[in-house]
Each structure stands twice: as structure tokens, then as C-alpha cells.
Design an enzyme around this catalytic site. Structure first.
Site, mmCIF file in Angstrom:
data_model
loop_
_atom_site.group_PDB
_atom_site.id
_atom_site.type_symbol
_atom_site.label_atom_id
_atom_site.label_comp_id
_atom_site.label_asym_id
_atom_site.label_seq_id
_atom_site.Cartn_x
_atom_site.Cartn_y
_atom_site.Cartn_z
ATOM 1 N N LYS A 81 -34.445 -35.662 -4.123
ATOM 2 C CA LYS A 81 -33.290 -34.848 -4.493
ATOM 3 C C LYS A 81 -32.026 -35.681 -4.319
ATOM 4 C CE LYS A 81 -31.163 -30.343 -3.375
ATOM 5 N NZ LYS A 81 -31.301 -29.122 -2.519
ATOM 6 N N SER A 156 -31.587 -24.764 -4.879
ATOM 7 C CA SER A 156 -30.888 -25.862 -5.526
ATOM 8 C C SER A 156 -31.775 -27.082 -5.808
ATOM 9 C CB SER A 156 -29.713 -26.316 -4.641
ATOM 10 O OG SER A 156 -30.186 -26.790 -3.378
ATOM 11 N N SER A 180 -33.826 -23.138 -0.686
ATOM 12 C CA SER A 180 -33.661 -24.048 -1.813
ATOM 13 C C SER A 180 -34.824 -24.988 -2.060
ATOM 14 C CB SER A 180 -32.381 -24.878 -1.635
ATOM 15 O OG SER A 180 -31.243 -24.067 -1.806
#
Length: 512
Positions: A81, A156, A180
């Protein structure tokens, strides 16, 4: 090579490389080719790093050929990420504010991944500064769900989850502040874990809400998530919140859960306050079906009360933006990242800060900064932020009481399957905040949580959430692997085997 290496799990890839069936270079090239062929549609990646990945793969192949002792998963590719700081590789946090930032240092999790010899394929897309539930709030465009490219992958960590679901990466690293990792895992039919707070270092992770953020693994199987989790976990003296505990053997817990009778006598607690009426019919049906499989395998299903849960969502949406507003104050156009000067008027520190923040932050980030700054302001601190912290304590107490009656707590991960684009928009920012009710308690209390596939509803994945007491992450892997095996046996194949793999025909009609 006739075998499609991208369709193998991380564990299968590791076994094959050790057996000499293929090399890490073969595996890494296959995944880079898959990214090149599909990411124009899926949008999992902000940056792809083929040179870095192939250099690592070649080094692993050389060392393996020389007979060196390597990490069991050396050579298995991974995506990160884009909130994980990587020296020499652009790190954006999904924001214009850091669009061109190349860090001078590494996050601890990246250091461990490099040391273990896992080729890093690239940095995945995300909601800006991890603020969002759909990966629509990214300065680099949205990510699409591989199951249906007209729907979101969650957020996210939507880019990380989609990279695993779309066979672009066998393993992915995400972060979980209020769900998330787990919610995108639910939406994309993958396995996502939020570890015990402090058990995985946060050093070098671009912060959003420091008391809630936690790095977590994503994979297509419970075993793969366990392997990545075990690699990343451990004490880090550079992280003041890092636990000094040793790292449990998560893979041993997975093996224990896969044995017949492993659920015998296990107590699975359903939470009264997370009423079945709060979930879509298909989500509820898939969850109940998986729970019934566990019951037939010997698990005891009990109901527990958590009265404070009705206030948890409100508390979270005061604590999180308050901490975010404090963390994001560093992005001021003065020290690093974007710098914008006013087109008219004097160029002063104040006007540069104002212009930079207006240009660099998206609408959702601005919204949460404003909310957090208000909650922390003089005259409102005790009424809002202080009260929210008191609710946090109540949630922790209620969870502790619940775990006296149940070994793990279970619920659907999210109230719906993946949503169409546009649900989370500026006109109705509350639309998806309410979908975090089941995931937020784990972050408020610092306990571990896992989402694994429970089945399908109208052709889309449904997530089954497990919560365990702090420091009992291994319990998630034991129970999770047992439930995964039951659901797979009932369906006749792993859920991820059914995800579409050809998106070319959809690309012309997909929009966001």
C-alpha cells in the site's frame, strides 16, 4: 511455461520454488505481466517497480542455487500500500500533497520484506491518506473491483486487496484504521487481517490516526495472510507503541485449524447489538450459512451483549479525525511535499500554507481535518474528543466481558457487498461511515480482527469477520482456517477461484 503462476497461492509458489519447479524470476515476471495486462482497467497500482522486483528475484534465485538458507517465502512477490515508506521509491499516500515525494528511509515492514527476499511489485492505490471506504478518494484515480469492475473494492486499502484478488500479486500489505484491510478483503473475496495494535511496527507508515492505525496482511488464503503477518510482526525499538512480545507461530495455528475437529468446543460469539436487520439479505444469508457450518463442525454459538457498541461509531469519527488533523498539520508546503504559492497577494508563510493545503488535499481529507480540528479546539475538547475516549474505554471493557463468554466474536464484515461507484460522494459523506460498525471496535480496543470469504451474494463476495482478544492473533488463524476449509468444501472450490480474470471486454463500459 504452461502453468499460470499467477493462479497459485503464495504457499504453493514458495513450495514450487524450493522444489526447483520454477524460479522467483519466473514468478515475478508472470505477475508483472499480469499487472501490465490488467491494471489499465483495475487500477490497483500507483507505481509499478519492475526493476526493483526483478533485481530481488534474481538475487533470491542466485542464493537459492548456491544452497543458502532462505526465508520460506523468499521469492514470493508482494505489493505494498502506498502508505509504506520506501527509500528511493515514490511514496504518495494517494495524495497530490506527496505526489513526487521519494523518501530517504524505509519503513520497518519494508525492511523486513526486503530482508526476507520478497520482490516488491509496486505501490498500491488507496484513499488519500487512508481516508475513505471505496478507494475513490485517491489523487490517482479509482481502483475497481475485479469481481465486477462497475463496483468499488472497498477502502482505504482497495488497491492492495484488488491486487491480490486480480492475481496481480499473491500477497499484499495494507493498513487498517477502522476496517481498511478487512472491509476491502470482504468486498474482493480475499483474506485480510488487522493485527493486535503494536504487534507490527508502524515506523515508516504515513500516519493518519496514530492510536488506531495498524499494518496488516492480505492474501487469497488464511495461510498466505498468516505467512506475511508472521514475517512483518515483532518488536521494533523505533516504534514507541511496539509490543515486546515474541511472534507466535501463525502457520502452526493455521495447520491446527485445518485438522478435523478443530472447532469442537470453540465458542463463537455473535453480538446482539450488531443486529441481523442491519445487513443486506444476501450478506446475512451467507454469514448464517457459514456460521451453521461451524456449528455442525462442533462450534458452540453464543450471543453476547456489547451495550457501548451503539456509541462506538460516533466515538471513532471523533477520535480518528482529531488525530488525523494533528498528523496532517505537517503538510504545510514548508518542509517537504507539495508547495503552492498564491497567485495574487503577498507570499508569506501563512498564505503558502493555506494555498498548499487547499491545492494538495482532497475533499474528504479537508472534511476530516475540519472535523478533527473543531473537536480539539478550546472549549470543545472535553465535550467531544474527551467524551469519545471515555466511550473507547467502555468498548474495551465490553469486549473484555464478551471474550469471557466466547473464544472469538463473529459478524459479517460489512453490511453490504461491494457498492457501485458514487455512493461515497461529497453530497452524502455519511453514506459509508455507517458501514464501519462491525470493524471499528477492533481498532478502538486494539484487538486483532480477520475477514475471510463466507460465500457469495448475488455473485459478489461476502466477508465473515472474526475478532479475538489482544495478543491472541493466532486464535484468528486457527478458527479462520477451519471456517475457510468448511466454506471451501461446501462450495467445492475456493471462492477466489471464481473471480473473473479477463477485463478487456469490460474496460470500454466501466466508469467511475
Amino acid at each position: 511455461m504452461s502453468q499460470d503462476l499467477t493462479r497459485l497461492t503464495a504457499a504453493q509458489l514458495a513450495d514450487g520454488m524450493r522444489a526447483g519447479e520454477y524460479t522467483s524470476t519466473d514468478v515475478t515476471r508472470a505477475h508483472l505481466d499480469r499487472i501490465e495486462a490488467t491494471d489499465d482497467v483495475i487500477g490497483s497500482f500507483i507505481s509499478v517497480t519492475p526493476d526493483v522486483a526483478l533485481a530481488t528475484a534474481a538475487d533470491v534465485d542466485r542464493r537459492r542455487a548456491a544452497g543458502e538458507d532462505l526465508h520460506p517465502f523468499a521469492g514470493v512477490p508482494v505489493s505494498l500500500k502506498d502508505v509504506v515508506v520506501t527509500a528511493g521509491i515514490r511514496t504518495t499516500a494517494g495524495s497530490k500533497m506527496l505526489e513526487d515525494w521519494v523518501p530517504p528511509y524505509d519503513a520497518t515492514v519494508y525492511t523486513k520484506i526486503k530482508a526476507a527476499g520478497l520482490p516488491v511489485l509496486g505501490k498500491t492505490n488507496m484513499d488519500e491518506f487512508a481516508m475513505g471506504s471505496t478507494t475513490e478518494h485517491s489523487a490517482f484515480g479509482p481502483t475497481r473491483n475485479p469481481w465486477d469492475t462497475t463496483t468499488v473494492p472497498g477502502g482505504s486499502s482497495g488497491g492492495a486487496a484488488s491486487s491480490a484478488a486480480a492475481f496481480q500479486a499473491p500477497l499484499a500489505v495494507g493498513t487498517d484504521t477502522g476496517g481498511s484491510v478487512r472491509q476491502p478483503a470482504a468486498f474482493t473475496g480475499t483474506v485480510g487481517v488487522k493485527p493486535t495494535y503494536g504487534s507490527v511496527s508502524r515506523y515508516g507508515i504515513v500516519a493518519m490516526a496514530s492510536s488506531l492505525d495498524q499494518v496488516g496482511p492480505l492474501g487469497r488464503t488464511v495461510a498466505d495472510a498468516a505467512a506475511l503477518h508472521q514475517l512483518m510482526a515483532g518488536h521494533d525499538q523505533r516504534d514507541s507503541t511496539s509490543l515486546s512480545d515474541g511472534v507466535p507461530d501463525f502457520l502452526a495455528a493455521v495447520e491446527a485449524g485445518a485438522r478435523d475437529g478443530s472447532l469442537q468446543g470453540k465458542r463463537l460469539g455473535t453480538i446482539r447489538e450488531l443486529s441481523a436487520d442491519d445487513y443486506d439479505e444476501g450478506v446475512r444469508a451467507a454469514f448464517v450459512s457459514a456460521l451453521e457450518l461451524a456449528r455442525k463442525a462442533g462450534a458452540e454459538v453464543v450471543e453476547v451483549d456489547m451495550p457501548s457498541l451503539r456509541y462506538a461509531l460516533d466515538a471513532y469519527y471523533l477520535i480518528m479525525p482529531s488525530e488525523a488533523s494533528s498528523n496532517l498539520a505537517r503538510y504545510d508546503g514548508m518542509r517537504f511535499g507539495l508547495r503552492a504559492e498564491p497567485e495574487t497577494g503577498p507570499v508569506t508563510a501563512e498564505t503558502v500554507m493555506s494555498t498548499t493545503r487547499a491545492a494538495g488535499f482532497g475533499a474528504e481529507v479537508k472534511r476530516r481535518i475540519l472535523l478533527g480540528t473543531y473537536a480539539l479546539s478550546a472549549g470543545y475538547y472535553d465535550a467531544y474528543y474527551g467524551s469519545a475516549q471515555k466511550v473507547r474505554t467502555l468498548v474495551q471493557r465490553d469486549l473484555a466481558a464478551a471474550f469471557e463468554k466466547a473464544d472469538v466474536l463473529v459478524s459479517p464484515t460489512a453490511p453490504t457487498t461491494a457498492l457501485p461507484f458514487g455512493v461515497e460522494n461529497d453530497d452524502d459523506p455519511m453514506a459509508l461511515y455507517l458501514g464501519d460498525a462491525a470493524t471499528i471496535p477492533a481498532n478502538l480496543a486494539g484487538i486483532p480482527g480477520m475477514s475471510l470469504p463466507a460465500g457469495l451474494a448475488n455473485g459478489m463476495p461476502v466477508g465473515f469477520q472474526l475478532l479475538a482478544p489482544a495478543r491472541e492473533d493466532a486464535r484468528l488463524y486457527e478458527v479462520g482456517s477451519a471456517i475457510e476449509a468448511l466454506v471451501t468444501d461446501a462450495a467445492g472450490a475456493p471462492l477466489w477461484a471464481g473471480v473473473p480474470t479477463d477485463y478487456a471486454a469490460e474496460s470500454a463500459t466501466t466508469s467511475a
